[in-house]
Each structure stands twice: as structure tokens, then as C-alpha cells.
Enzyme design. Structure first.
Site, PDB file in Angstrom:
ATOM      1  N   ARG A   1       5.059   6.120   9.852  1.00 43.57           N
ATOM      2  CA  ARG A   1       6.067   5.657   8.889  1.00 43.57           C
ATOM      3  C   ARG A   1       7.488   6.082   9.285  1.00 43.57           C
ATOM      4  O   ARG A   1       8.436   5.373   9.032  1.00 43.57           O
ATOM      5  CB  ARG A   1       5.729   6.136   7.474  1.00 43.57           C
ATOM      6  CG  ARG A   1       4.388   5.571   6.970  1.00 43.57           C
ATOM      7  CD  ARG A   1       4.214   5.753   5.474  1.00 43.57           C
ATOM      8  NE  ARG A   1       5.140   4.934   4.733  1.00 43.57           N
ATOM      9  CZ  ARG A   1       6.275   5.336   4.228  1.00 43.57           C
ATOM     10  NH1 ARG A   1       6.633   6.600   4.340  1.00 43.57           N
ATOM     11  NH2 ARG A   1       7.069   4.511   3.604  1.00 43.57           N
TER      12      ARG A   1
ATOM     13  N   CYS B   1       3.483  10.279  24.014  1.00 45.23           N
ATOM     14  CA  CYS B   1       4.391  10.122  25.138  1.00 45.23           C
ATOM     15  C   CYS B   1       5.508   9.170  24.829  1.00 45.23           C
ATOM     16  O   CYS B   1       5.642   8.132  25.483  1.00 45.23           O
ATOM     17  CB  CYS B   1       3.596   9.675  26.355  1.00 45.23           C
ATOM     18  SG  CYS B   1       2.677  11.063  26.983  1.00 45.23           S
TER      19      CYS B   1
ATOM     20  N   GLU C   1      -0.337  -3.105  -9.549  1.00 38.87           N
ATOM     21  CA  GLU C   1      -1.116  -2.756  -8.357  1.00 38.87           C
ATOM     22  C   GLU C   1      -0.518  -1.574  -7.606  1.00 38.87           C
ATOM     23  O   GLU C   1      -0.106  -1.709  -6.451  1.00 38.87           O
ATOM     24  CB  GLU C   1      -1.152  -3.964  -7.416  1.00 38.87           C
ATOM     25  CG  GLU C   1      -1.709  -5.212  -8.055  1.00 38.87           C
ATOM     26  CD  GLU C   1      -1.534  -6.453  -7.197  1.00 38.87           C
ATOM     27  OE1 GLU C   1      -2.268  -7.424  -7.439  1.00 38.87           O
ATOM     28  OE2 GLU C   1      -0.674  -6.454  -6.290  1.00 38.87           O
TER      29      GLU C   1
ATOM     30  N   GLY D   1      -0.301   1.489  -5.258  1.00 38.90           N
ATOM     31  CA  GLY D   1      -1.101   2.123  -4.209  1.00 38.90           C
ATOM     32  C   GLY D   1      -0.507   3.490  -3.944  1.00 38.90           C
ATOM     33  O   GLY D   1      -1.035   4.542  -4.328  1.00 38.90           O
ATOM     34  N   ARG D   2       0.707   3.455  -3.349  1.00 37.67           N
ATOM     35  CA  ARG D   2       1.403   4.681  -2.980  1.00 37.67           C
ATOM     36  C   ARG D   2       1.562   5.649  -4.161  1.00 37.67           C
ATOM     37  O   ARG D   2       1.380   6.853  -4.016  1.00 37.67           O
ATOM     38  CB  ARG D   2       2.790   4.296  -2.453  1.00 37.67           C
ATOM     39  CG  ARG D   2       3.610   5.461  -1.941  1.00 37.67           C
ATOM     40  CD  ARG D   2       5.062   5.024  -1.691  1.00 37.67           C
ATOM     41  NE  ARG D   2       5.186   3.677  -1.213  1.00 37.67           N
ATOM     42  CZ  ARG D   2       5.377   3.337   0.065  1.00 37.67           C
ATOM     43  NH1 ARG D   2       5.503   4.266   0.985  1.00 37.67           N
ATOM     44  NH2 ARG D   2       5.463   2.067   0.427  1.00 37.67           N
TER      45      ARG D   2
HETATM   46  N1  LLP Z   1       0.261  -5.285  -4.180  1.00 39.09           N
HETATM   47  C1  LLP Z   1       0.560  -6.033  -3.110  1.00 39.09           C
HETATM   48  C2  LLP Z   1       0.374  -7.469  -3.180  1.00 39.09           C
HETATM   49  C3  LLP Z   1       1.029  -5.426  -1.943  1.00 39.09           C
HETATM   50  O1  LLP Z   1       1.328  -6.178  -0.893  1.00 39.09           O
HETATM   51  C4  LLP Z   1       1.196  -4.021  -1.908  1.00 39.09           C
HETATM   52  C5  LLP Z   1       1.685  -3.366  -0.712  1.00 39.09           C
HETATM   53  C6  LLP Z   1       0.861  -3.286  -3.044  1.00 39.09           C
HETATM   54  C7  LLP Z   1       0.408  -3.944  -4.165  1.00 39.09           C
HETATM   55  C8  LLP Z   1       0.967  -1.788  -3.097  1.00 39.09           C
HETATM   56  O2  LLP Z   1       2.256  -1.329  -2.899  1.00 39.09           O
HETATM   57  P1  LLP Z   1       2.575   0.223  -3.141  1.00 39.09           P
HETATM   58  O3  LLP Z   1       2.426   0.478  -4.621  1.00 39.09           O
HETATM   59  O4  LLP Z   1       1.601   1.024  -2.364  1.00 39.09           O
HETATM   60  O5  LLP Z   1       3.958   0.384  -2.658  1.00 39.09           O
HETATM   61  N2  LLP Z   1       3.063   0.267   5.012  1.00 39.09           N
HETATM   62  C9  LLP Z   1       4.216   0.317   4.130  1.00 39.09           C
HETATM   63  C10 LLP Z   1       3.920  -0.293   2.796  1.00 39.09           C
HETATM   64  C11 LLP Z   1       3.411  -1.701   2.878  1.00 39.09           C
HETATM   65  C12 LLP Z   1       3.031  -2.196   1.535  1.00 39.09           C
HETATM   66  C13 LLP Z   1       2.310  -3.490   1.636  1.00 39.09           C
HETATM   67  N3  LLP Z   1       1.930  -4.002   0.379  1.00 39.09           N
HETATM   68  C14 LLP Z   1       4.672   1.766   3.981  1.00 39.09           C
HETATM   69  O6  LLP Z   1       4.096   2.626   4.623  1.00 39.09           O
HETATM   70  O7  LLP Z   1       5.632   2.051   3.262  1.00 39.09           O
END
Ligand code: LLP
Length: 463
Positions: free
Chosen positions: A360, A391, A320, A322-323
């Protein structure tokens, strides 16, 4: 990374150690392809372009601050993940990183599935035509309404996060006359080397059911007895922005040994395992992320080896990211408003956005890079902190970076690798208007999420 107070500056007793700063890049005009989207280049006249369009023209047309996403790069990264994992595995893009209807269409066209973790993400996915059976629904506290809708529209799987949710989902499925495909999310007890707030596999946090003390085995036992559920697999997500594959290796080993336990106790071989997302990207030139084919190979080998040892059929793997897909494909474009040199300290460069479009840095001490993109400069490098217009002094976009010392109001600067968790975590703090997301491809730019307006703010404020 440790959890520390916001570095409010040396005067607040947070003096950075000698040698903390990497030396300035040899050429401040150079754009490191590691941190910039694929089609970003410096043109002959010195300014920067993306998708064949000059950033000054983009700023003129769409205003600043704005996020620009390189559609060619997004599609290429999505395809690279898809190809690397092949037909025996599934790639679910984690929509929380950034989701819009255009993105859903790109994913659909490139053959990726989609993870959602809220009713809002589910609505966005469905409204852009993502087939429900390619959607996975996550979350540690899905509401009854969200679960009901997800089952009703036929999502491919729901990832169960607690004992209460096992019963809740089973009950709702049964009352709808359905049998819902589910996975159980387990916490495997590994410490991922990342910021505490984005690590998720150690036991003292809110997600999943611990493998320890037989809790996950008990969850499986219960799920297998409930008519409303079809248990298809085990899920593990160890955290985010991780570079070291060792954590995934331990997670895979522990998940496979749970599968073996399940086989021994129930005579059932669950057909799927999901190893989550979390693969790191380069925010600065110091980061060295792995390529999707290396990750696919490493994960595939670990799971196959562990399954052979346990005499299990190798389950279908899913991941999965995302980033790792969207993060590197976008940058935020800002206009410089003020340049304030603080003698003996550093120079504060204020831009027209800030923590409302990139939380972030304040939240995780995240590191970013920055470049002057509207022109080149041969001026000496100066140490800067890029700050926003909010601010509070924690409103920092880039903690420490070098920009040319002739930087002046009106210059455009861009912060690369802001595709993930920037627009999706953007806020209206100080009644800021959230910036647009503009997709650029082959000489064409189009808004995929428009800029908020003051009318949008007033529409919610019912007076
Ligand atoms: N799968 C699950 C179950 C997750 O909880 C997450 C991210 C992902 C996949 C995707 O993770 P990635 O490949 O994008 O790292 N806001 C934080 C990141 C929070 C991630 C939450 N879950 C940041 O800006 O670094």
C-alpha cells in the site's frame, strides 16, 4: 493525496517540504489506541502484548514477519456496525479487505453478510458455511463460470456492472431456470477525496454505469424487461479511505432521485439501496475516522430525508465496510535486520518483510505508523524510513516515522492498522513467502492462514 513517483529519497529530487514531518510523539513508547487494535497494551516489563500474549512470545512461536489479528477487536467492530445499522439495514463485510474461513465464521456469528468479488472469495465464503443468500457478488468482469456458480448456489444478489453483464446474467439465470436478485451499480459522478486508484464514483473509470446522460435509467429499463432478473436496488460505491461524509450525501441524493425516476417511469419502487464501503480508518494519529453509529445515523438521515422529499418509501439500506472493520484489528510484526544512518538524511531501518506483505505504501503513498514493541526505550527519537528486504528502492513500509535511536538488529517493530489490503494484496515478489495470519484472543493464538513455504513455491513451478 496526489499520484506521485515513489519518494525514493531527497537525493532523487523529491525533497519533502520543511515541516512535513509531524513532531515525534512526546513518548515513543506510548501506543495510540486510535491506530492499535483494542487489546494491544504495553506490559509492565515494557514489551507489547495483544490478546494477553507478549509479542516476543508470538514472534518466537510464529516467526516474523507475521500479521496478528485481534479477534476480540474484529468481533467488536463487526458487532458495532451491525448494531449501528440495526434491523432495517444490512452490513455486508467486503471480503477483499481480508478474507479467510475463520473471518467468515466470525462474520456469520456476528450477524454480518458478505460481499465477494471473485470465484475464489465465493469458494472461501461457502466453504466456511456462510449461507449463500447472505452473499453479494461484485465485480466489473465476472466470468461466465463465476456468474453461473453464483446463481447456481443461490447468492443473495449479484451487482450488475455493465450493459453486457445485464444480458449475460439474465441469460445464465434463465438457462438455469432461476430468477436472480440483482442490483445495478451506478457511478454518481462525485469526486471522493482519496487516492485516484481507489476512487470509484467519478465517471472516467471502469466501474458501474453512469447516472449521467440517462445511462443508468436505460440500464434499469433493460433489467426490468428481462425474465431472468429481479431488480431489487441500486448500488453506489464512491471509493475508499474516505473521511468526509459529503461524498456519501451527494451519492445518496442522486441514487434516491434515480429511484424516484424509476417510480415515475415504471411504477416500481425498488426496495433496496446500497451505499458501498469506503469509510476511512486511522493509519496515523493524525487521522480522525467516524464511529459506525455516527455513519449509520448520517446515512439513515440523508436517505430518509431524500425519500420523504421524493415521496418514496424509504428503501432498505445496505453498506459494505471492509477496511473499517478489519483494518484497525491487525498489525504486522517484523524483526529489524539492519539500521543504516544516512548522515543529514534519515536512518533506514530494514525489516524482514516489505512490499510483498504491504504494497500500500508503494502503490498509494499510504501512511503508516510504527513502534518498537519488544522493549521500551528512553533514547532520543530518530527519523526513520522503514524498508523491506526486496530488491528495489520503492520497497518502503513506513515512509517517515520516529523510532528510538538505540534501535538495533533483533528488535521487534510493529506496524499497526495492517488488517485491510495487506495480506489480501500480498505477493511472492522475489519469491518471498507470504506471512501467516495469526488470530489472538483471550490468551490464545492460532494460525488462521499459515505461512507459505518454499514447497508451496515449488509446487506451482512445474519445472
Ligand atoms: N464495496 C465495493 C463495491 C468495493 O469496491 C469496495 C472496495 C468496498 C465495498 C470496500 O471498501 P473499504 O470499506 O474496504 O474501503 N486496495 C485498496 C482499496 C481498494 C478497495 C476496492 N474496493 C487499498 O488498499 O486502499
Amino acid at each position: 493525496m496526489s499520484r506521485s513517483a515513489h519518494p525514493a529519497g531527497p537525493r532523487h529530487a523529491d525533497v519533502l517540504p520543511e515541516g512535513h514531518y509531524s513532531a515525534p510523539a512526546a513518548d515513543l513508547n506510548a501506543l495510540d489506541p486510535k491506530v492499535w487494535a483494542q487489546t494491544v497494551t504495553r506490559t509492565e516489563d515494557g514489551s507489547v502484548s495483544v490478546g494477553g500474549i507478549d509479542v516476543s512470545a508470538l514472534a518466537e512461536e510464529f516467526g516474523t514477519p507475521a500479521y496478528f489479528v485481534d479477534e476480540t477487536d474484529f468481533r467488536a467492530r463487526a458487532r458495532a456496525w451491525r448494531t449501528a445499522f440495526g434491523h432495517d439495514a444490512d452490513v455486508f463485510y467486503a471480503g477483499k479487505a481480508f478474507l479467510s474461513r475463520a473471518v467468515v465464521r466470525w462474520l456469520d456469528e456476528e450477524g454480518l453478510n458478505l460481499d465477494v468479488c471473485s470465484g475464489g472469495e465465493l469458494t472461501t465464503a461457502l466453504s466456511a458455511g456462510m449461507p449463500a443468500d447472505r452473499i453479494a457478488f461484485h465485480g466489473n468482469n465476472k466470468s461466465v463460470a463465476e456468474i453461473t456458480r453464483a446463481i447456481d448456489v443461490g447468492v443473495g444478489r449479484i451487482v450488475l456492472d455493465s450493459f453486457q453483464e445485464i444480458v449475460r446474467v439474465a441469460h445464465i439465470a434463465q438457462s438455469l431456470g432461476k430468477r436472480q436478485r440483482v442490483q445495478i451499480r451506478v457511478t454518481v459522478g462525485v469526486e471522493a477525496h482519496t487516492h485516484e486508484f481507489i476512487a470509484t464514483a467519478h465517471e472516467d473509470q471502469k466501474f458501474g454505469i453512469a447516472l449521467a446522460d440517462g445511462q443508468a435509467a436505460e440500464a434499469v429499463r433493460r433489467a426490468l424487461t428481462l425474465d431472468g432478473l429481479e431488480l431489487v436496488g441500486i448500488h453506489s460505491h464512491i471509493g475508499s479511505q474516505i473521511f468526509d461524509m459529503a461524498g456519501f450525501e451527494v451519492a445518496a441524493r442522486r441514487v434516491v432521485s434515480l429511484l424516484a425516476e424509476i417510480r415515475d417511469e415504471h411504477g416500481v419502487e425498488l426496495p433496496e439501496i446500497d451505499l458501498g464501503g469506503g469509510l476511512g480508518i486511522a493509519y496515523t494519529s493524525d487521522d480522525d475516522p467516524s464511529e459506525p453509529h455516527e455513519i449509520a445515523k448520517a446515512l439513515g438521515e440523508i436517505v430518509t430525508r431524500e425519500c420523504e422529499a421524493a415521496r418514496l418509501r424509504t428503501p432498505r439500506i445496505s453498506v459494505e465496510p471492509g477496511r473499517a472493520i478489519v483494518g484497525p484489528t491487525a498489525f504486522t510484526l517484523y524483526e529489524v535486520g539492519t539500521v543504516k544512518p544516512l548522515e543529514g538524511l534519515r536512518t533506514y531501518v530494514s525489516v524482514d518483510g516489505g512490499m510483498s506483505d504491504n504494497i500500500r505504501t508503494a502503490l498509494y503513498d499510504a501512511e503508516y505508523s510504527v513502534a518498537l514493541v519488544s522493549r521500551t526505550s528512553d533514547a532520543e527519537p530518530m527519523l526513520v524510513r522503514v524498508v523491506g528486504k526486496h530488491c528495489e528502492s520503492g520497497d518502503i513500509v513506513v515512509k517517515d516515522a520516529f523510532l528510538p535511536s538505540d534501535l538495533a538488529p533483533g528488535d521487534l517493530v510493529a506496524v499497526p492498522a495492517t488488517g485491510a489490503y495487506c495480506r489480501s494484496m500480498a505477493s511472492n515478489y522475489n519469491h518471498a513467502l507470504r506471512p501467516p495470519v495469526v488470530a489472538v484472543r483471550d490468551g490464545e493464538a492460532r494460525v488462521i492462514v499459515r505461512r507459505e513455504t518454499e514447497e508451496d513455491l515449488l509446487r506451482l513451478d512445474v519445472g
